[in-house]
Design a protein around this motif. Structure first.
Motif, PDB file in Angstrom:
ATOM      1  N   LYS A 182      -0.732  -7.106  -3.085  1.00 10.17           N
ATOM      2  CA  LYS A 182       0.051  -6.960  -1.861  1.00 10.17           C
ATOM      3  C   LYS A 182      -0.307  -5.663  -1.145  1.00 10.17           C
ATOM      4  O   LYS A 182      -0.345  -4.591  -1.746  1.00 10.17           O
ATOM      5  CB  LYS A 182       1.544  -6.965  -2.201  1.00 10.17           C
ATOM      6  CG  LYS A 182       2.435  -6.965  -0.993  1.00 10.17           C
ATOM      7  CD  LYS A 182       3.885  -7.062  -1.401  1.00 10.17           C
ATOM      8  CE  LYS A 182       4.756  -7.040  -0.165  1.00 10.17           C
ATOM      9  NZ  LYS A 182       6.167  -7.007  -0.508  1.00 10.17           N
ATOM     10  N   ILE A 183      -0.585  -5.748   0.157  1.00  7.50           N
ATOM     11  CA  ILE A 183      -0.886  -4.583   0.985  1.00  7.50           C
ATOM     12  C   ILE A 183       0.262  -4.387   1.962  1.00  7.50           C
ATOM     13  O   ILE A 183       0.639  -5.311   2.685  1.00  7.50           O
ATOM     14  CB  ILE A 183      -2.213  -4.765   1.740  1.00  7.50           C
ATOM     15  CG1 ILE A 183      -3.362  -4.865   0.736  1.00  7.50           C
ATOM     16  CG2 ILE A 183      -2.443  -3.620   2.715  1.00  7.50           C
ATOM     17  CD1 ILE A 183      -4.706  -5.123   1.358  1.00  7.50           C
ATOM     18  N   ASN A 184       0.839  -3.174   1.976  1.00  9.74           N
ATOM     19  CA  ASN A 184       1.962  -2.843   2.858  1.00  9.74           C
ATOM     20  C   ASN A 184       1.521  -1.802   3.874  1.00  9.74           C
ATOM     21  O   ASN A 184       0.781  -0.880   3.547  1.00  9.74           O
ATOM     22  CB  ASN A 184       3.136  -2.271   2.051  1.00  9.74           C
ATOM     23  CG  ASN A 184       3.646  -3.257   1.026  1.00  9.74           C
ATOM     24  OD1 ASN A 184       3.806  -4.424   1.310  1.00  9.74           O
ATOM     25  ND2 ASN A 184       3.873  -2.769  -0.173  1.00  9.74           N
ATOM     26  N   ARG A 185       2.013  -1.935   5.105  1.00 11.16           N
ATOM     27  CA  ARG A 185       1.758  -0.956   6.165  1.00 11.16           C
ATOM     28  C   ARG A 185       3.093  -0.431   6.653  1.00 11.16           C
ATOM     29  O   ARG A 185       3.984  -1.192   7.018  1.00 11.16           O
ATOM     30  CB  ARG A 185       1.013  -1.610   7.324  1.00 11.16           C
ATOM     31  CG  ARG A 185      -0.364  -2.096   6.930  1.00 11.16           C
ATOM     32  CD  ARG A 185      -1.035  -2.786   8.059  1.00 11.16           C
ATOM     33  NE  ARG A 185      -1.382  -1.784   9.060  1.00 11.16           N
ATOM     34  CZ  ARG A 185      -2.115  -2.038  10.123  1.00 11.16           C
ATOM     35  NH1 ARG A 185      -2.551  -3.243  10.336  1.00 11.16           N
ATOM     36  NH2 ARG A 185      -2.393  -1.085  10.972  1.00 11.16           N
ATOM     37  N   TYR A 186       3.228   0.884   6.652  1.00 11.45           N
ATOM     38  CA  TYR A 186       4.458   1.542   7.118  1.00 11.45           C
ATOM     39  C   TYR A 186       4.113   2.415   8.308  1.00 11.45           C
ATOM     40  O   TYR A 186       3.143   3.171   8.285  1.00 11.45           O
ATOM     41  CB  TYR A 186       5.065   2.402   6.010  1.00 11.45           C
ATOM     42  CG  TYR A 186       5.427   1.612   4.786  1.00 11.45           C
ATOM     43  CD1 TYR A 186       6.590   0.865   4.738  1.00 11.45           C
ATOM     44  CD2 TYR A 186       4.591   1.616   3.681  1.00 11.45           C
ATOM     45  CE1 TYR A 186       6.915   0.130   3.612  1.00 11.45           C
ATOM     46  CE2 TYR A 186       4.910   0.885   2.550  1.00 11.45           C
ATOM     47  CZ  TYR A 186       6.068   0.146   2.521  1.00 11.45           C
ATOM     48  OH  TYR A 186       6.375  -0.582   1.408  1.00 11.45           O
ATOM     49  N   THR A 187       4.927   2.319   9.357  1.00  9.44           N
ATOM     50  CA  THR A 187       4.756   3.136  10.549  1.00  9.44           C
ATOM     51  C   THR A 187       6.006   3.972  10.745  1.00  9.44           C
ATOM     52  O   THR A 187       7.076   3.426  11.034  1.00  9.44           O
ATOM     53  CB  THR A 187       4.534   2.245  11.796  1.00  9.44           C
ATOM     54  OG1 THR A 187       3.462   1.351  11.529  1.00  9.44           O
ATOM     55  CG2 THR A 187       4.208   3.072  13.010  1.00  9.44           C
ATOM     56  N   PRO A 188       5.930   5.300  10.568  1.00  9.77           N
ATOM     57  CA  PRO A 188       7.110   6.152  10.759  1.00  9.77           C
ATOM     58  C   PRO A 188       7.562   6.141  12.224  1.00  9.77           C
ATOM     59  O   PRO A 188       6.750   6.085  13.138  1.00  9.77           O
ATOM     60  CB  PRO A 188       6.635   7.548  10.365  1.00  9.77           C
ATOM     61  CG  PRO A 188       5.369   7.344   9.621  1.00  9.77           C
ATOM     62  CD  PRO A 188       4.797   6.065  10.101  1.00  9.77           C
ATOM     63  N   SER A 189       8.878   6.199  12.421  1.00 12.90           N
ATOM     64  CA  SER A 189       9.431   6.274  13.776  1.00 12.90           C
ATOM     65  C   SER A 189      10.720   7.077  13.731  1.00 12.90           C
ATOM     66  O   SER A 189      11.301   7.302  12.670  1.00 12.90           O
ATOM     67  CB  SER A 189       9.687   4.871  14.338  1.00 12.90           C
ATOM     68  OG  SER A 189      10.696   4.229  13.594  1.00 12.90           O
ATOM     69  N   ASP A 190      11.182   7.500  14.899  1.00 12.14           N
ATOM     70  CA  ASP A 190      12.413   8.272  14.965  1.00 12.14           C
ATOM     71  C   ASP A 190      13.648   7.401  14.761  1.00 12.14           C
ATOM     72  O   ASP A 190      14.685   7.881  14.317  1.00 12.14           O
ATOM     73  CB  ASP A 190      12.517   8.989  16.313  1.00 12.14           C
ATOM     74  CG  ASP A 190      11.482  10.092  16.431  1.00 12.14           C
ATOM     75  OD1 ASP A 190      11.053  10.611  15.371  1.00 12.14           O
ATOM     76  OD2 ASP A 190      11.113  10.442  17.557  1.00 12.14           O
TER      77      ASP A 190
END
Length: 111
Positions: A74-82
């Protein structure tokens, strides 16, 4: 009339104008594979092709930072945001800064 063997050899294949393209294709494929191996080793990305789990941080410290993790298949992508979105499990926010010292020690400073 006798043919000159220097000018005409009956054992030679017919001149094929497209015969050179097969050699060019082979050369291009070898070049592409060599370039891919060179880039993989230069950027130390060999773990992508192994079975080990890994984490990659793209554009660290910027607004478009992205964290890519692989856990098994499994490949996960996380994008930080406010702002956190409750509907999306792939969002997060910045909670601090980590610094690595010259001796290898990592210091985390919460915000």
């Amino acid at each position: 009339m006798k043919q000159n063997p220097i000018l005409h050899n009956s054992n030679d294949e017919d001149d094929n104008p497209l015969g050179m393209l097969t050699n060019l294709f082979d050369i291009a494929m070898v070049f592409a594979v060599a370039l891919m191996v060179a880039l993989t080793t230069h950027f130390s990305m060999s773990e992508i092709f192994s079975d080990d789990d890994f984490t990659i941080v793209k554009n660290p410290g910027t607004d478009n930072m992205e964290i890519i993790t692989r856990e098994g298949e499994k490949i996960n992508r996380y994008t930080p945001s406010d702002t956190e979105s409750p509907t999306s499990g792939n969002r997060g926010k910045r909670v601090g800064t980590a610094y690595q010292l010259e001796n290898g020690e990592i210091i985390y400073i919460p915000e």
